[in-house]
Design an enzyme around this catalytic site. Structure first.
Site, PDB file in Angstrom:
ATOM      1  N   ASP A  12       0.846  -1.185   0.000  1.00 21.11           N
ATOM      2  CA  ASP A  12       0.000   0.000   0.000  1.00 21.11           C
ATOM      3  C   ASP A  12       0.885   1.240   0.000  1.00 21.11           C
ATOM      4  OD1 ASP A  12      -2.309   1.511   0.063  1.00 21.11           O
ATOM      5  OD2 ASP A  12      -2.530   1.419   2.235  1.00 21.11           O
ATOM      6  N   HIS A  31      -4.075  14.206   0.063  1.00 19.77           N
ATOM      7  CA  HIS A  31      -4.352  13.426   1.265  1.00 19.77           C
ATOM      8  C   HIS A  31      -3.203  13.531   2.261  1.00 19.77           C
ATOM      9  CE1 HIS A  31      -5.591  10.208   3.927  1.00 19.77           C
ATOM     10  NE2 HIS A  31      -4.442   9.593   3.716  1.00 19.77           N
ATOM     11  N   GLU A  83     -10.972   4.121   3.240  1.00 17.77           N
ATOM     12  CA  GLU A  83      -9.991   4.843   2.443  1.00 17.77           C
ATOM     13  C   GLU A  83     -10.270   4.576   0.973  1.00 17.77           C
ATOM     14  OE1 GLU A  83      -6.204   5.112   5.538  1.00 17.77           O
ATOM     15  OE2 GLU A  83      -6.048   3.819   3.777  1.00 17.77           O
ATOM     16  N   ASP A 134      -9.415   0.447   1.643  1.00 11.42           N
ATOM     17  CA  ASP A 134      -8.457  -0.060   2.617  1.00 11.42           C
ATOM     18  C   ASP A 134      -8.881   0.432   3.999  1.00 11.42           C
ATOM     19  OD1 ASP A 134      -6.246  -1.521   3.393  1.00 11.42           O
ATOM     20  OD2 ASP A 134      -4.894   0.180   3.258  1.00 11.42           O
ATOM     21  N   ARG A 153      -8.533   4.187  12.965  1.00 11.55           N
ATOM     22  CA  ARG A 153      -7.702   5.370  13.222  1.00 11.55           C
ATOM     23  C   ARG A 153      -7.185   5.438  14.661  1.00 11.55           C
ATOM     24  NH1 ARG A 153      -6.298   6.922   8.148  1.00 11.55           N
ATOM     25  NH2 ARG A 153      -8.130   7.298   6.863  1.00 11.55           N
ATOM     26  N   LYS A 172      -4.670  -1.869  10.237  1.00 11.12           N
ATOM     27  CA  LYS A 172      -4.897  -1.981   8.793  1.00 11.12           C
ATOM     28  C   LYS A 172      -5.061  -3.424   8.323  1.00 11.12           C
ATOM     29  CE  LYS A 172      -4.458   1.064   6.319  1.00 11.12           C
ATOM     30  NZ  LYS A 172      -5.460   2.013   5.773  1.00 11.12           N
ATOM     31  N   THR A 199      -9.248  -5.488   3.672  1.00 12.27           N
ATOM     32  CA  THR A 199      -9.077  -4.596   2.529  1.00 12.27           C
ATOM     33  C   THR A 199      -9.998  -5.112   1.431  1.00 12.27           C
ATOM     34  OG1 THR A 199      -6.766  -4.134   3.078  1.00 12.27           O
ATOM     35  CG2 THR A 199      -7.461  -3.709   0.811  1.00 12.27           C
ATOM     36  N   GLU A 259     -10.631  12.932   6.872  1.00 15.82           N
ATOM     37  CA  GLU A 259     -10.561  14.239   6.224  1.00 15.82           C
ATOM     38  C   GLU A 259     -11.932  14.902   6.126  1.00 15.82           C
ATOM     39  OE1 GLU A 259      -7.558  13.970   2.671  1.00 15.82           O
ATOM     40  OE2 GLU A 259      -8.341  11.972   3.121  1.00 15.82           O
TER      41      GLU A 259
END
Length: 415
Positions: free
Chosen positions: A123, A130, A196, A231, A235, A251, A255, A361
């Site tokens: 990745d 971003h 994501e 993905d 957080r 993570k 995915t 974001e």
């Protein structure tokens, strides 16, 4: 291009000029086999493999795309040309009723699977907008980009075993977090679960031998095709665990990729100049070929038993680092790539708030809310929310689509 004998509705993602690959099965035949999409149908490549040169038949009868990927770009071109020929009006497939009935299957009757056996998954972090947004949130505007960011395509090795096909639910992960003001970590369910918006490409060709880098202007030969990706990201878990080695359990819980793999040949009409890079990169990353694409991307969020809301519109063209530079950097150490390896772009955000590619974001680290239809709001994902990513190119009446990449959040398990 002449018309296909298979009807293609107006606005379809899958005209004759596209022909994305997938792996499918049916209730009456659970064997995994290759297909391409055409309109609202698929062409079963195993059923028509005998109409291809002998050197290609084994790959077309395989249960995944890996063998076809390994054959290289000349073979991919030959297969594509023959598939298009077989789908034209007056073709052998149209005229042979038994063959036509065996080879053409309605998409409503199929199940779709991972398109390849994914050996390794990398990745990247290639969207400058971003990376800048995240940097501003955590380090301030003066130090938004780390010193290395404009000099190399930053990336990390992900977990291939938890890459899943669209439609697979994703379980909210458990893990350690460090609450604000706390003196020690706590254990529990992730509270800041995120999507994501990404795209990924599959490595093709025979690969490179260990110790032998791939030159940046030769790397196009190793890009088989592109797919949509989500993905998923925890957080709060990531914030606590990532120092000093980067993302880990935040993570690896899942995915999601689209089942459809759109080839670079289908994307050629949508080529753009590469994103301007300043300062000039080192010689091994200097790319002379354009390998950027005008791919419209969008994200919708659908709460349980509710309607979906479009929450982001972005574009592949916002990526600062190209797939060819990613391959060149990945292999400059001599790392060997193999057919079926998956390379992801990293979150793709545009310049404006409505084009941001993550909840982090869109809600600006929890300081804003994302408005949904019906008066609901979100900052991060709740249980049973479904995230749907779609993508397409469109120019001069030609639409090339990627289908969708969807996944629903399930509650964390109770230990």
């Amino acid at each position: 291009m002449s018309a296909s004998f298979v009807p293609v509705p107006a606005g379809s993602d899958f005209p004759l000029e596209n022909l994305p690959y997938a792996v499918f099965s049916t209730k009456t035949n659970p064997t995994h086999r290759l297909c391409v999409a055409i309109g609202e149908h698929v062409l079963d490549l195993k059923a028509v493999a005998h109409l291809f040169p002998a050197s290609l038949q084994d790959a077309l009868q395989a249960p995944t795309l890996n063998l076809l990927m390994s054959l290289g770009h000349e073979a991919w071109a030959a297969v594509r040309a023959q598939i298009q020929k077989l789908l034209l009006k007056g073709s052998e497939v149209e005229q042979n009723v038994d063959l036509r009935n065996a080879a053409l299957v309605a998409q409503s009757e199929i199940s779709l699977h991972l398109p390849a056996q994914i050996g390794d998954y990398t990745d990247f972090y290639s969207s400058i907008h971003h990376a800048t947004n995240v940097g501003i949130m955590f380090r301030g505007a003066d130090n938004a980009l780390m010193p290395n960011w404009r000099h190399l395509p930053v990336g990390y090795h992900g977990r291939a075993s938890s890459v899943v096909v669209s439609g697979t639910p994703i379980r909210r992960p458990l893990g350690q977090t460090m609450p604000e003001g706390a003196e020690k970590p706590v254990f529990g369910a992730c509270k800041l679960l995120d999507f994501e918006l990404e795209m990924a490409f599959f490595i093709g060709g025979p690969g490179n031998k260990m110790g032998e880098p791939i030159k940046v202007d030769d790397a196009w030969q190793n890009v088989f095709g592109f797919t949509l990706m989500n993905d998923w990201s925890a957080r709060d878990i990531q914030k606590w665990e990532y120092v000093p080695l980067g993302p880990f359990t935040a993570k690896n819980m899942g995915t999601t990729i689209s089942p459809w793999v759109v080839t670079t040949a289908a994307l050629k009409p949508f080529l753009l100049d590469n994103f301007p890079q300043e300062p000039e990169v080192l010689p091994y990353l200097r790319q002379s070929l354009p390998f950027n694409f005008d791919i419209n991307l969008e994200v919708s969020l659908k709460p349980d038993n509710d309607v979906e809301t479009l929450i982001s519109k972005s574009n592949f063209k916002h990526l600062y680092w190209t797939p060819l530079q990613q391959i060149a950097h990945h292999t400059i150490t001599g790392c060997n790539l193999r057919p079926g390896d998956l390379m992801a772009s990293g979150t793709i955000s545009g310049e404006t708030p409505d084009s941001y590619g993550s909840m982090l974001e869109l809600c600006w680290r929890g300081s804003k809310t994302v408005e949904l239809q019906g008066g609901k709001t979100r900052k991060f994902l709740q249980d049973y929310d479904e995230v749907i990513i779609r993508g397409h190119c469109e120019k001069n009446g030609l639409r090339i689509g990627f289908g969708s990449c969807a996944g629903q959040v399930l509650p964390a398990i109770t230990l």
